[in-house]
Enzyme design. Sequence first.
Site, PDB file in Angstrom:
ATOM      1  CD  GLU A 282      -3.090   0.594   2.273  1.00 19.48           C
ATOM      2  OE1 GLU A 282      -4.120  -0.064   2.050  1.00 19.48           O
ATOM      3  OE2 GLU A 282      -2.816   1.039   3.406  1.00 19.48           O
ATOM      4  CD  GLU A 285      -2.526   1.033  -4.635  1.00 23.37           C
ATOM      5  OE1 GLU A 285      -2.557   0.240  -3.674  1.00 23.37           O
ATOM      6  OE2 GLU A 285      -3.511   1.278  -5.351  1.00 23.37           O
ATOM      7  CB  CYS A 307      -6.841  -3.147   5.511  1.00 23.03           C
ATOM      8  SG  CYS A 307      -6.560  -1.551   6.221  1.00 23.03           S
ATOM      9  CB  SER A 327      -4.964   0.966  -1.469  1.00 20.50           C
ATOM     10  OG  SER A 327      -4.132  -0.147  -1.635  1.00 20.50           O
ATOM     11  CE  LYS A 366     -10.369  -7.815   8.369  1.00 20.64           C
ATOM     12  NZ  LYS A 366      -9.498  -7.189   7.384  1.00 20.64           N
ATOM     13  CD  GLU A 369     -11.251  -9.182   3.370  1.00 21.54           C
ATOM     14  OE1 GLU A 369     -10.800  -9.803   4.364  1.00 21.54           O
ATOM     15  OE2 GLU A 369     -10.775  -8.120   2.973  1.00 21.54           O
ATOM     16  CD  GLU A 374     -13.572 -10.216  -5.330  1.00 20.55           C
ATOM     17  OE1 GLU A 374     -14.471 -10.998  -5.705  1.00 20.55           O
ATOM     18  OE2 GLU A 374     -13.776  -9.288  -4.530  1.00 20.55           O
ATOM     19  CB  CYS A 512      -9.701  -3.889  14.104  1.00 22.10           C
ATOM     20  SG  CYS A 512      -9.612  -3.562  12.345  1.00 22.10           S
TER      21      CYS A 512
END
Lengths: 588, 317
Positions: A282, A285, A307, A327, A366, A369, A374, A512
């Site tokens: 990241e 990037e 994230c 990102s 999560k 996710e 993908e 979190c």
Amino acid sequence: MINLTIDNKPIQVPEGTTILKAARMNGIDIPTLCHFELDGMNFENKPGGCRVCVVEVKGRRNLAPACATDVMEGMEVLTHSARVINARKTVVELILSDHPNDCLQCEKNGDCELQSLTKRLGIKEIPFKGETSTYRKDSTLSVYRDMDKCVMCRRCETMCNKFMTAGALSGVNRGFQAVVAPAFEQNLGDSSCVNCGQCVQVCPVGALTLVDDIAKVMNAIADPTKKVVVQTAPAVRVALGEEFGMKPGEIVTGKMAAALRRLGFDQVYDTDWSADLTIMEEGTELLGRLKKALAGEPVKLPMFTSCCPAWVTFYEKNFPDLLEYPSTAKSPQGMFGAVAKNYLAPKLGVKREDLVVVSIMPCLAKKSERAREELAVNGDSDVNYTLSTRELAHMIRQCNLDLNDMPEEDFDSPLGQSTGAAVIFGATGGVMEAALRTAYEVHTGKTLPKIDFMETRGFDGVKEATIDFDGFPLKIAVVYSLGNARKMMEQVRQGNPNGYHFIEVMACPGGCIGGAGQPYHHGNSDIIRKRMEAIYREDAGKPIRKSHENPEILAIYKEYYGEPCGHLSHEQLHTHYFDKSDKLEATK
Amino acid sequence: MPPGRELEGQRGEPTLKPPFPAVSGYMGKPSNVNNVETFANVPVIITKGAAWFSSIGTEKSKGTKVFALAGQINNVGLIEVPMGITLREIIYEIGGGIKNGRQFKAVQTGGPSGGCLTAKHLDTAIDYDSLVAAGSMMGSGGMVVMDETSCMPAIAKFYLEFTCEESCGKCSPCRIGNKRLCEILEKITDGRGTMEDLQELRNLAAVIKDTALCGLGQTSPNPVLSTLDNFWDEYVEHVVDKKCRAGVCKKLMSYVIDREKCIGCGKCAKGCPVEAISRTDYTAPGHKLASMVIDSTKCIKCGACINNCKFGAISIQ
Ligand code: SF4
Ligand code: SF4
Ligand code: SF4
Ligand code: SF4
Ligand code: SF4
Ligand code: SF4
Ligand code: FES
């Protein structure tokens, strides 16, 4: 200041204080059910609906809800007169009369606010018998809804609509049939829900619970043909101890690793490791985008962190026009999964499909996710199962272990070593700080004069700062709550008037550490604060505190990925986003 | 349903007060929320003056009041009367007295959340305060007059069913409490009630009044409380004697054939939809055919037989 008496005790409190707060400030704890506040985190649910907190105010015809009535000069309040106790008990008996009362089989057993209220009021039987409301059960991959248990406190609704601005839940029907549901009582999975799970974290009862995946993990461990590896997210280690009677903010990293081994996981790794990897990708990037911008090339800025999967789903559903801003780096959970299945499996000598990757996360998003198409190869997900902090605690207890008795053990190598930069991912502002530590040094080639970025820390919902990048003023913002994230996205739509370069977004209160998979805090924001302190303690105690100095990270680039944002890392460590705004059509 | 935030696109439910609408109402702006009747008074007050308006009515309740006069009364309709008029004047002079020469029993004022007043209130001068003092209210201006054919527990249940429909569901005492009140009343009117139920009814009604969030829940138990206060005996009859003196509660009625009066024509049996009537082997003196009898376990209390019997042999007990 206002003078009043509560239970004949003269007290003085500032104007605008509610009776409830005035009482609590003076050691009188009036019971509540619907009221819920996260002090200093911009969350308050105050519908005044449950009427459990009623008190007698001299001169007033009816009882007053303490949570929603401001103190007045000369007020005389009684919190436990016979009239009050009878009313309060009757109200709770009424609630229980429309409740399944199957505590023994309930996910919330032992952690339920209605249960403790019933005990506290000494209710032994329910004098009212009658019809009970029943509704269709519904579930996403993260959230399970059993509205038969709903007490209409509306906390979930306030969380979803005001704090998250996801707008998935609202009161429907009226009278006895009233309940909280998605629009047109459609499935939650077909609504604008982003699976943040915060409705679960605040629900006082077992109406909203997590989707329990313990049995699947136990089966995988028992399967001799499978090798089962586990990763644990940064925020878990500062909260798991609470489930075993430890003080909030106790750091249990070593004990947790030991417990995981005893549960039968073949290898015990650390999501902190992949958090360091995330920073490399990241951060690179970000520097790439900045370089292009400086060279006058068209580039999407500000860059957003990616994230937090609730945040990812949120922009996919609400801002399909801005999908190129975040990102492309996968979350640390996603990166770990990709590394495990592609790099680790051959190293461990197992086929991809015989390696089972389990995550322990503070998060319910999560769980959804993990199942994204993908993030899988030929239908085999990079991460096979995601358990929350609470589920790990259940599993430890189920296996006759006590975290208190565990020795301190280390993570396994090579996906186990991590830096201080990784652990702070667990708190709001942490990803930003970690990225700054690396981006600064990589960009300037100089060593940071001061490694702690105090401007990104703390519980403010929106933090802004300009960081001097060796002469380049880097404008950053850190937000938590998707409501604040929405404001940032709207600014981007308006052409980014504040000129931000980099924005960190976390959905949950405080990041979190306040995730929906963490032990229930029941509105005690001190618990979340203690977890944050622990996160920064853990960081300060680490010998290495910058991601780009993690030897295991340097090694994997050398051995496998080549360079950050290189060809192979693009293939495995980055992802892409989809327009999911059709999920909102029904509610438009 | 109580007024809420529908105009703002929100769910229809009341918000916490204060702030009151006059301070922060529609879109947070000061707003005037009033009944049509109030607004209708304004032009008259402006054209004829406050002094003229105040000359009508009582010390504390000025002007006139519109009532919707209904029920077992000869003249029904909308009436506008000066505040301070008595119930007797309204019922016997304007309303022309009770229908079919029957006895006045009660009058329900204020709509579904009002209370039932009795003969002892007939000479009370009605204004806002006196109605509240008597356990009812002005409310919507409804005025339903009842005679001895009205069963008071059934009336209370009827009004409760209405408030259950209208409850928004926001607060627990109204959402669940009114439902439970209704269920207890159903038990009583079905003949399954106990004396404990009557206690529970009173306690629950009082708690709902004391704890509900908005005016709807705070007043919805009024029909229960006022009928308990004014017609306690009728409740006890339902519970202890399993009798409904008004003959309204079907489950408490039984149709009985007087075997001395029955000439045995059998017309009742032919008209009975559930074949509840059969012939006995008793022939009353002076009659040729054996009398009929009703099997109360089969009878659905439709009332057909009583209408078919030309000899007045069937009665409700
Ligand atoms: S929600 Fe609470 S009170 Fe209800 S069944 Fe579960 S544990 Fe028991
Ligand atoms: S999971 Fe989050 S988005 Fe979904 S309903 Fe709950 S609070 Fe709303
Ligand atoms: S689902 Fe839970 S949080 Fe939502 S209103 Fe019902 S009880 Fe409250
Ligand atoms: S802030 Fe953290 S815990 Fe909350 S949804 Fe995002 S990733 Fe999950
Ligand atoms: S009293 Fe009834 S109508 Fe009023 S807020 Fe409560 S539930 Fe809604
Ligand atoms: S009341 Fe109706 S059902 Fe009962 S006996 Fe008479 S006709 Fe038959
Ligand atoms: S806690 Fe005050 S009304 Fe629910």
